[in-house]
Design a protein around this motif. Structure first.
Motif, PDB file in Angstrom:
ATOM      1  N   ALA A  16       1.822 -89.275  49.214  1.00 23.46           N
ATOM      2  CA  ALA A  16       0.704 -88.756  50.005  1.00 23.46           C
ATOM      3  C   ALA A  16       0.067 -87.542  49.343  1.00 23.46           C
ATOM      4  CB  ALA A  16       1.178 -88.404  51.414  1.00 23.46           C
ATOM      5  N   MET A  17       0.899 -86.605  48.877  1.00 24.91           N
ATOM      6  CA  MET A  17       0.364 -85.407  48.248  1.00 24.91           C
ATOM      7  C   MET A  17      -0.354 -85.735  46.943  1.00 24.91           C
ATOM      8  SD  MET A  17       0.897 -82.979  50.350  1.00 24.91           S
ATOM      9  CE  MET A  17       0.624 -84.230  51.614  1.00 24.91           C
ATOM     10  N   ALA A  18       0.189 -86.710  46.193  1.00 14.98           N
ATOM     11  CA  ALA A  18      -0.489 -87.145  44.974  1.00 14.98           C
ATOM     12  C   ALA A  18      -1.838 -87.759  45.312  1.00 14.98           C
ATOM     13  CB  ALA A  18       0.384 -88.144  44.218  1.00 14.98           C
ATOM     14  N   ALA A  19      -1.881 -88.596  46.354  1.00 10.65           N
ATOM     15  CA  ALA A  19      -3.131 -89.263  46.729  1.00 10.65           C
ATOM     16  C   ALA A  19      -4.178 -88.254  47.190  1.00 10.65           C
ATOM     17  CB  ALA A  19      -2.859 -90.293  47.830  1.00 10.65           C
ATOM     18  N   PHE A  20      -3.779 -87.303  48.031  1.00  8.30           N
ATOM     19  CA  PHE A  20      -4.741 -86.302  48.501  1.00  8.30           C
ATOM     20  C   PHE A  20      -5.259 -85.444  47.342  1.00  8.30           C
ATOM     21  CE2 PHE A  20      -2.596 -86.596  52.832  1.00  8.30           C
ATOM     22  CZ  PHE A  20      -3.650 -87.283  53.409  1.00  8.30           C
ATOM     23  N   THR A  21      -4.383 -85.127  46.398  1.00  8.30           N
ATOM     24  CA  THR A  21      -4.814 -84.312  45.266  1.00  8.30           C
ATOM     25  C   THR A  21      -5.727 -85.100  44.339  1.00  8.30           C
ATOM     26  OG1 THR A  21      -2.669 -83.162  45.400  1.00  8.30           O
ATOM     27  CG2 THR A  21      -4.008 -82.758  43.462  1.00  8.30           C
ATOM     28  N   VAL A  22      -5.452 -86.394  44.144  1.00  2.01           N
ATOM     29  CA  VAL A  22      -6.364 -87.241  43.367  1.00  2.01           C
ATOM     30  C   VAL A  22      -7.731 -87.298  44.041  1.00  2.01           C
ATOM     31  CG1 VAL A  22      -6.831 -89.628  42.678  1.00  2.01           C
ATOM     32  CG2 VAL A  22      -4.589 -88.627  42.247  1.00  2.01           C
ATOM     33  N   ASN A  23      -7.751 -87.422  45.367  1.00  2.00           N
ATOM     34  CA  ASN A  23      -9.020 -87.394  46.107  1.00  2.00           C
ATOM     35  C   ASN A  23      -9.774 -86.097  45.817  1.00  2.00           C
ATOM     36  OD1 ASN A  23     -10.955 -87.886  48.504  1.00  2.00           O
ATOM     37  ND2 ASN A  23      -9.886 -86.019  49.108  1.00  2.00           N
ATOM     38  N   ASP A  24      -9.066 -84.968  45.893  1.00  2.00           N
ATOM     39  CA  ASP A  24      -9.702 -83.674  45.628  1.00  2.00           C
ATOM     40  C   ASP A  24     -10.278 -83.614  44.213  1.00  2.00           C
ATOM     41  OD1 ASP A  24      -8.993 -82.860  48.147  1.00  2.00           O
ATOM     42  OD2 ASP A  24      -7.283 -81.652  47.511  1.00  2.00           O
ATOM     43  N   LEU A 248       2.146 -79.313  42.044  1.00  2.00           N
ATOM     44  CA  LEU A 248       2.405 -79.862  40.714  1.00  2.00           C
ATOM     45  C   LEU A 248       1.307 -80.838  40.311  1.00  2.00           C
ATOM     46  CD1 LEU A 248       6.250 -80.508  41.036  1.00  2.00           C
ATOM     47  CD2 LEU A 248       5.083 -78.525  40.050  1.00  2.00           C
ATOM     48  N   TRP A 249       0.907 -81.707  41.254  1.00  2.00           N
ATOM     49  CA  TRP A 249      -0.179 -82.645  40.965  1.00  2.00           C
ATOM     50  C   TRP A 249      -1.473 -81.891  40.664  1.00  2.00           C
ATOM     51  CZ3 TRP A 249       1.410 -87.225  39.808  1.00  2.00           C
ATOM     52  CH2 TRP A 249       2.487 -87.805  40.478  1.00  2.00           C
ATOM     53  N   ALA A 250      -1.742 -80.820  41.421  1.00  2.00           N
ATOM     54  CA  ALA A 250      -2.991 -80.077  41.236  1.00  2.00           C
ATOM     55  C   ALA A 250      -3.026 -79.380  39.881  1.00  2.00           C
ATOM     56  CB  ALA A 250      -3.166 -79.058  42.367  1.00  2.00           C
ATOM     57  N   ILE A 251      -1.898 -78.798  39.479  1.00  2.00           N
ATOM     58  CA  ILE A 251      -1.852 -78.141  38.168  1.00  2.00           C
ATOM     59  C   ILE A 251      -2.074 -79.161  37.059  1.00  2.00           C
ATOM     60  CG2 ILE A 251      -0.342 -76.934  36.542  1.00  2.00           C
ATOM     61  CD1 ILE A 251       0.954 -75.561  38.972  1.00  2.00           C
ATOM     62  N   ALA A 252      -1.403 -80.326  37.169  1.00  2.00           N
ATOM     63  CA  ALA A 252      -1.527 -81.355  36.132  1.00  2.00           C
ATOM     64  C   ALA A 252      -2.949 -81.916  36.065  1.00  2.00           C
ATOM     65  CB  ALA A 252      -0.525 -82.478  36.393  1.00  2.00           C
ATOM     66  N   LEU A 253      -3.522 -82.263  37.214  1.00  2.00           N
ATOM     67  CA  LEU A 253      -4.868 -82.844  37.219  1.00  2.00           C
ATOM     68  C   LEU A 253      -5.923 -81.809  36.842  1.00  2.00           C
ATOM     69  CD1 LEU A 253      -4.676 -85.113  40.405  1.00  2.00           C
ATOM     70  CD2 LEU A 253      -4.818 -85.854  38.020  1.00  2.00           C
ATOM     71  N   GLY A 254      -5.719 -80.557  37.285  1.00  2.00           N
ATOM     72  CA  GLY A 254      -6.660 -79.509  36.919  1.00  2.00           C
ATOM     73  C   GLY A 254      -6.714 -79.286  35.419  1.00  2.00           C
ATOM     74  N   TRP A 255      -5.555 -79.383  34.782  1.00  2.00           N
ATOM     75  CA  TRP A 255      -5.499 -79.214  33.325  1.00  2.00           C
ATOM     76  C   TRP A 255      -6.077 -80.430  32.608  1.00  2.00           C
ATOM     77  CZ3 TRP A 255      -1.699 -81.579  29.824  1.00  2.00           C
ATOM     78  CH2 TRP A 255      -1.860 -81.144  28.503  1.00  2.00           C
ATOM     79  N   LEU A 256      -5.712 -81.636  33.044  1.00  2.00           N
ATOM     80  CA  LEU A 256      -6.156 -82.849  32.367  1.00  2.00           C
ATOM     81  C   LEU A 256      -7.659 -83.089  32.509  1.00  2.00           C
ATOM     82  CD1 LEU A 256      -3.248 -85.312  33.293  1.00  2.00           C
ATOM     83  CD2 LEU A 256      -3.773 -84.381  31.021  1.00  2.00           C
ATOM     84  N   ASP A 260      -8.268 -76.411  33.400  1.00  2.00           N
ATOM     85  CA  ASP A 260      -7.888 -75.201  34.127  1.00  2.00           C
ATOM     86  C   ASP A 260      -6.376 -75.084  34.203  1.00  2.00           C
ATOM     87  OD1 ASP A 260     -10.545 -74.547  34.709  1.00  2.00           O
ATOM     88  OD2 ASP A 260     -10.545 -75.798  36.508  1.00  2.00           O
ATOM     89  N   LEU A 261      -5.867 -73.900  33.871  1.00  2.00           N
ATOM     90  CA  LEU A 261      -4.454 -73.615  34.046  1.00  2.00           C
ATOM     91  C   LEU A 261      -4.307 -72.291  34.794  1.00  2.00           C
ATOM     92  CD1 LEU A 261      -2.710 -74.574  30.665  1.00  2.00           C
ATOM     93  CD2 LEU A 261      -2.304 -75.579  32.921  1.00  2.00           C
ATOM     94  N   PRO A 262      -3.457 -72.240  35.826  1.00  2.00           N
ATOM     95  CA  PRO A 262      -3.278 -70.989  36.574  1.00  2.00           C
ATOM     96  C   PRO A 262      -2.679 -69.894  35.685  1.00  2.00           C
ATOM     97  CG  PRO A 262      -2.317 -72.879  37.726  1.00  2.00           C
ATOM     98  CD  PRO A 262      -2.635 -73.334  36.346  1.00  2.00           C
ATOM     99  N   ASP A 263      -3.051 -68.634  35.962  1.00  2.00           N
ATOM    100  CA  ASP A 263      -2.464 -67.521  35.222  1.00  2.00           C
ATOM    101  C   ASP A 263      -1.167 -67.075  35.895  1.00  2.00           C
ATOM    102  OD1 ASP A 263      -3.320 -66.213  37.487  1.00  2.00           O
ATOM    103  OD2 ASP A 263      -4.950 -65.134  36.488  1.00  2.00           O
ATOM    104  N   GLY A 264      -0.553 -66.042  35.363  1.00  2.00           N
ATOM    105  CA  GLY A 264       0.736 -65.584  35.851  1.00  2.00           C
ATOM    106  C   GLY A 264       0.752 -65.203  37.329  1.00  2.00           C
ATOM    107  N   PRO A 265      -0.157 -64.308  37.781  1.00  2.00           N
ATOM    108  CA  PRO A 265      -0.156 -63.948  39.207  1.00  2.00           C
ATOM    109  C   PRO A 265      -0.355 -65.146  40.124  1.00  2.00           C
ATOM    110  CG  PRO A 265      -1.445 -62.380  37.940  1.00  2.00           C
ATOM    111  CD  PRO A 265      -1.108 -63.493  37.002  1.00  2.00           C
ATOM    112  N   ALA A 266      -1.219 -66.089  39.721  1.00  2.00           N
ATOM    113  CA  ALA A 266      -1.443 -67.274  40.557  1.00  2.00           C
ATOM    114  C   ALA A 266      -0.168 -68.101  40.662  1.00  2.00           C
ATOM    115  CB  ALA A 266      -2.582 -68.113  39.991  1.00  2.00           C
ATOM    116  N   LEU A 267       0.540 -68.279  39.540  1.00  2.00           N
ATOM    117  CA  LEU A 267       1.792 -69.038  39.570  1.00  2.00           C
ATOM    118  C   LEU A 267       2.824 -68.356  40.459  1.00  2.00           C
ATOM    119  CD1 LEU A 267       2.139 -70.120  35.832  1.00  2.00           C
ATOM    120  CD2 LEU A 267       1.648 -71.604  37.792  1.00  2.00           C
TER     121      LEU A 267
END
Length: 308
Positions: A16-24, A248-256, A260-267
């Motif tokens: 479900a979380m993967a599907a919602f993140t793919v939608n986003d 995890l899905w958002a970080i991976a899809l955002g990068w691919l 976009d990759l989150p910085d230290g404070p965001a992580l």
């Protein structure tokens, strides 16, 4: 080999979380070249028939709604319309992982709002976890920092609207099927898209945009179905923490897709929100097992979902 209920629920929550993140991610991609309201309308015109067919197949459609539930459904749909516009507007500008992380504070905010508005019990442990979790949100938003964007406030407004939506959901009768609730919400969001597209009309749609919108509609449908299976497939304490796999899905899809990759404070903010959210889920599940203690989890028949 037969999977346990908890394992099936955990797998369904992860899907479900993967599907919602793919939608986003797909909606973020398509709104780079297509007006927001047109994208919302076209996605809805695909997802609405899918939801209707699903509801009809499982016997989950109700056309006669009690007056009290009708008012709550209207309130819920209105809150979801506002959250969708705010969320997708912010998503056009902000990194995917950052906005998804901000949205993960919704369970914390719902717990706090339920205590303030519905007078549900809230002990010092969960209150402390909520306050620490919101500090995690501040690490991502960073008001006053050089990288701060007013669109972060729009993302927080989406969170507030989702909280209002979920509080309304808690008051809806448990005999009203989830498919009917989802259909009402999807219909309201689609009408919003159509109304917002009236002034300028629909522009041409490229093959790539059509592919993105079709994929987003299917992903949204998979998310709706999987979240219901997840919340009915195991113990809340065992299944709900897997909602944070969305990060995890958002970080991976955002990068691919967007580089976009989150910085230290965001992580660090991601970690704080995840830890406090999991603690809150565990604490509420523990209280449910104690006599005369109330839980503030979202009911299984009306599970928490992100803005559509």
């Amino acid at each position: 080999m037969r999977l346990s209920d908890n394992l099936r629920g955990a797998l369904a929550m992860t899907v479900a979380m993967a599907a919602f993140t793919v939608n986003d991610a797909l909606m973020k991609a398509v709104t780079q070249t297509m007006p927001l309201f047109q994208a919302i309308a076209l996605r809805g015109l695909v997802s609405l028939p899918l939801l209707f067919l699903y509801g009809w197949a499982v016997g989950g459609l109700r056309f006669r709604i009690p007056r009290r539930d009708g008012g709550l459904l209207a309130l819920r749909a209105g809150a979801d319309v506002l959250s969708t516009v705010a969320y997708l507007s912010a998503l056009m500008v902000l990194p995917l992982a950052n906005l998804v992380a901000i949205l993960q504070s919704v369970p914390l905010a719902v717990t706090l709002a339920a205590a303030l508005v519905l007078k549900e019990p809230l002990g010092w442990r969960r209150l402390s976890a909520i306050l620490i979790g919101f500090c995690g949100v501040l690490l991502i938003v960073r008001p006053g920092a050089e990288g701060f964007s007013l669109w972060s406030l729009v993302g927080l407004a989406a969170v507030a609207c989702v909280v209002a939506r979920d509080l309304a959901t808690r008051r809806i009768g448990s005999d009203l099927p989830a498919a009917t609730i989802a259909l009402w919400t999807s219909g309201a969001v689609t009408l919003l898209g159509l109304a917002g597209s009236l002034p300028s009309g629909f522009g041409p749609v490229t093959g790539g945009e059509a592919l993105y919108l079709g994929g987003a509609a299917v992903a949204l449908m998979v998310g709706y179905l999987s979240i219901v299976l997840a919340m009915r497939g195991g113990d809340i304490a065992a299944v709900s923490p897997f909602r944070y796999t969305a990060l995890l899905w958002a970080i991976a899809l955002g990068w691919l897709l967007f580089g976009d990759l989150p910085d230290g404070p965001a992580l660090l903010g991601f970690a704080v929100i995840t830890a406090t959210g999991i603690f809150t889920i565990w604490r509420e599940a523990r209280l449910r097992r104690l006599p005369r203690e109330a839980s503030v989890d979202i009911p299984p028949d009306s599970p928490y979902t992100p803005p559509t």
